[in-house]
Write an enzyme that holds these catalytic residues in place. Structure first.
Site, PDB file in Angstrom:
ATOM      1  N   TYR A 203       0.831  -1.205   0.000  1.00 22.49           N
ATOM      2  CA  TYR A 203       0.000   0.000   0.000  1.00 22.49           C
ATOM      3  C   TYR A 203       0.867   1.257   0.000  1.00 22.49           C
ATOM      4  O   TYR A 203       0.610   2.202  -0.763  1.00 22.49           O
ATOM      5  CB  TYR A 203      -0.931   0.010   1.225  1.00 22.49           C
ATOM      6  CG  TYR A 203      -1.802   1.246   1.277  1.00 22.49           C
ATOM      7  CD1 TYR A 203      -2.943   1.346   0.481  1.00 22.49           C
ATOM      8  CD2 TYR A 203      -1.460   2.336   2.082  1.00 22.49           C
ATOM      9  CE1 TYR A 203      -3.728   2.491   0.503  1.00 22.49           C
ATOM     10  CE2 TYR A 203      -2.238   3.474   2.111  1.00 22.49           C
ATOM     11  CZ  TYR A 203      -3.371   3.554   1.318  1.00 22.49           C
ATOM     12  OH  TYR A 203      -4.129   4.704   1.323  1.00 22.49           O
ATOM     13  N   ARG A 250       1.887   8.012  12.830  1.00 23.61           N
ATOM     14  CA  ARG A 250       1.378   9.179  13.553  1.00 23.61           C
ATOM     15  C   ARG A 250      -0.150   9.220  13.557  1.00 23.61           C
ATOM     16  O   ARG A 250      -0.775   9.642  14.534  1.00 23.61           O
ATOM     17  CB  ARG A 250       1.923  10.451  12.897  1.00 23.61           C
ATOM     18  CG  ARG A 250       1.504  11.752  13.544  1.00 23.61           C
ATOM     19  CD  ARG A 250       1.703  12.901  12.575  1.00 23.61           C
ATOM     20  NE  ARG A 250       0.854  12.755  11.398  1.00 23.61           N
ATOM     21  CZ  ARG A 250       1.022  13.444  10.262  1.00 23.61           C
ATOM     22  NH1 ARG A 250       2.012  14.295  10.147  1.00 23.61           N
ATOM     23  NH2 ARG A 250       0.209  13.248   9.238  1.00 23.61           N
ATOM     24  N   ARG A 260     -10.546   3.099   8.412  1.00 24.37           N
ATOM     25  CA  ARG A 260      -9.659   2.720   7.307  1.00 24.37           C
ATOM     26  C   ARG A 260      -8.222   2.862   7.801  1.00 24.37           C
ATOM     27  O   ARG A 260      -7.571   3.877   7.591  1.00 24.37           O
ATOM     28  CB  ARG A 260      -9.924   3.632   6.104  1.00 24.37           C
ATOM     29  CG  ARG A 260      -9.475   3.038   4.789  1.00 24.37           C
ATOM     30  CD  ARG A 260     -10.182   3.747   3.632  1.00 24.37           C
ATOM     31  NE  ARG A 260      -9.766   3.151   2.377  1.00 24.37           N
ATOM     32  CZ  ARG A 260      -8.697   3.539   1.692  1.00 24.37           C
ATOM     33  NH1 ARG A 260      -7.963   4.537   2.140  1.00 24.37           N
ATOM     34  NH2 ARG A 260      -8.372   2.956   0.565  1.00 24.37           N
ATOM     35  N   PHE A 325      13.722  20.460  -1.683  1.00 28.12           N
ATOM     36  CA  PHE A 325      12.376  19.934  -1.890  1.00 28.12           C
ATOM     37  C   PHE A 325      12.284  18.495  -1.386  1.00 28.12           C
ATOM     38  O   PHE A 325      11.298  18.110  -0.733  1.00 28.12           O
ATOM     39  CB  PHE A 325      12.009  19.983  -3.373  1.00 28.12           C
ATOM     40  CG  PHE A 325      10.759  19.226  -3.721  1.00 28.12           C
ATOM     41  CD1 PHE A 325       9.513  19.790  -3.512  1.00 28.12           C
ATOM     42  CD2 PHE A 325      10.829  17.943  -4.246  1.00 28.12           C
ATOM     43  CE1 PHE A 325       8.351  19.081  -3.812  1.00 28.12           C
ATOM     44  CE2 PHE A 325       9.678  17.229  -4.551  1.00 28.12           C
ATOM     45  CZ  PHE A 325       8.436  17.802  -4.337  1.00 28.12           C
TER      46      PHE A 325
END
Length: 494
Positions: A203, A250, A260, A325
């Site tokens: 996932y 977290r 979910r 970034f």
């Protein structure tokens, strides 16, 4: 009714559970962080390149303004780091983020679609409908700003259609593959988390690892990074998975409340005596508390084991703006993991690092030296916390594995961390000593007690302000003297 821009009314369970934050007074006691915030907000902010001439010439200004506005409202962390990207890459990444955020909104809405089959159909066709039809929209899906993104998606499509073909190809490919992965999990009952670590990793790969791959391909296509980066799929995947696992750890309670969840059953069932993931959400009972913390520590350790690959990826970058970034979310993640480690607050709300600390991390994330210093700091802190618990008699089943993961990070970052700490320590010491002297001078009162004294508060704030400029200049000077960073600004690369 949720109003646009209301951060308390986000998708899913966001805003439904308590957020654990330190009091303002406690945050203000971290003086260095306060000045980091002032520095980032007023003295050295992340500069936006969105007003660059080539961007203005290429894209519809009103549609681009919408994309920038909605980015700031649906993103809690990425807006500033996206805006500071070079102009030849900024809009590509901005649209990539919004396209995937729109897809994620569809996946997350548990009530809009009449059936899972309908949701899967929309997900699997998204790369054709949303990215090829300039009039495509979905009305009523998602909440607040996420809903607005879908309802006004033609404005995003307008900007997407003006991107270079290579960028459009990357965005479309990753969108299809992510949607396919999301569709695989639509029919799964995730109320009790993923089935096992394999499914957990799968996932995370679909929703974040693929993002890492797409970004690497965009970096290479822009010419700012080497072509080989686009083919380094493993490291790109690990970068995304590290961030996603941190968020999942977290967000335990939010996800559980939302029905979910993603904590793997093969891990948490070792600790839950009731066989239910919600067992940990009642930490008032000692056995629940201990079980939850043991489970939490194992998942934190699992995430920490991804760090070596993340550091390896960052070492391959050559563009300073691209580096920041990529690196800023990574340092935020290691700080969050340190905050979550053995922290029972995870089970009663959402744990967040201090805003001042976030600003400090952003300021310090300018090159690999600063990043290694940060990772070294938080890995050392986790070891210190684990050792203290051990000495108190706490038996953590993951202790050895945790120490090994952190020691690996420390070994990889030791050399650069020593340089970073040496520069910062000298600057901090000088700043504190000089600040005290300045405060004494500024707070001087005349012998006759006439009202000419500056208040102690004003004196202290002023002195720290003056010395913060000194610290900033000193650190910049030391950075130039060290001359070890291989990073170059985009202007020197293209």
């Amino acid at each position: 009714v949720a109003t646009v821009g209301d951060s308390s009314k986000k998708q899913g369970a966001y805003g439904k559970v308590k957020t654990h934050k330190e009091s303002k007074l406690k945050q203000l006691l971290h003086v260095d962080e306060v000045w980091s915030a002032i520095t980032l907000l007023y003295l050295q902010p992340l500069e936006s390149n969105l007003q660059s001439d080539n961007i203005k010439r290429t894209f519809n200004p009103s549609d681009l303004a919408f994309c920038d506005d909605i980015l700031c409202k649906v993103s809690r962390s990425f807006a500033a780091v996206i805006r500071q990207l070079p102009s030849q890459l900024l809009v590509d990444v901005l649209i990539f983020y919004l396209v995937l955020r729109a897809l994620d909104t569809i996946e997350d809405d548990m009530t809009f679609f009449q059936s899972n089959e309908e949701k899967v159909k929309i997900l699997l066709s998204f790369h054709k409908t949303a990215l090829l039809d300039p009039k495509w929209t979905i009305m009523g899906c998602g909440d607040a700003d996420e809903r607005r993104l879908l309802e006004e998606f033609p404005k995003c499509h307008s900007v997407y259609a003006s991107l270079p073909e290579a960028s459009r190809r990357v965005i479309s490919d990753i969108t299809l593959r992510m949607a396919t992965g999301m569709a695989e999990f639509v029919d799964k009952d995730l109320g009790q988390g993923t089935a096992d670590v394999g499914q957990y990793n799968r996932y995370c790969h679909f929703v974040a690892g693929l993002v890492g791959e797409g970004l690497s391909r965009l970096f290479s296509a822009s010419g700012l990074e080497q072509p080989s980066l686009a083919g380094d799929l493993h490291l790109s995947d690990q970068m995304g998975m590290f961030l996603q696992k941190t968020n999942i750890i977290r967000d335990y309670l939010e996800d559980y409340v939302d029905g979910r969840a993603f904590w793997p059953q093969s891990v948490w069932k070792k600790y839950s005596l009731s066989g239910d993931l919600g067992y940990f959400a009642n930490p008032t009972m000692e056995e629940n508390k201990t079980a939850g913390l043991n489970c939490l520590n194992e998942l934190v350790t699992d995430a920490l084991e991804l760090v070596p690959d993340c550091l390896s990826y960052l070492s391959k970058l050559r563009c300073a703006e691209v580096f920041r970034f990529c690196a800023i979310p990574q340092v935020m993640a290691i700080a969050t993991l340190q905050k979550c480690y053995h922290n029972e607050d995870v089970f009663t709300g959402v744990v967040k690092i201090r805003k001042g600390l976030s600003c400090q991390l952003i300021n310090d994330t300018k090159d690999i030296l600063g990043v290694h210093g940060i990772f070294h700091r938080f890995a050392s802190s986790i070891i210190s916390k684990a050792d203290k618990l051990r000495k108190k008699g706490y038996n953590d089943p993951s202790y050895e594995r945790t120490i090994k993961a952190c020691e690996t990070i420390i070994e990889l970052t030791e050399k650069e961390a020593k340089k970073s700490v040496g520069h910062a320590s000298f600057a901090n010491s000088t700043m504190i000593v000089a600040s005290c002297a300045a405060a004494s001078c500024l707070a001087y009162k005349s012998p006759n007690n006439s009202n000419v004294a500056i208040t102690t508060t004003t004196a202290t704030m002023a002195s720290f302000g003056i010395l913060s400029f000194f610290k900033m200049g000193f650190m910049r000077y030391m950075g130039k003297r060290s001359d070890e960073s291989p990073l170059l600004p985009a202007a020197k690369l293209v």
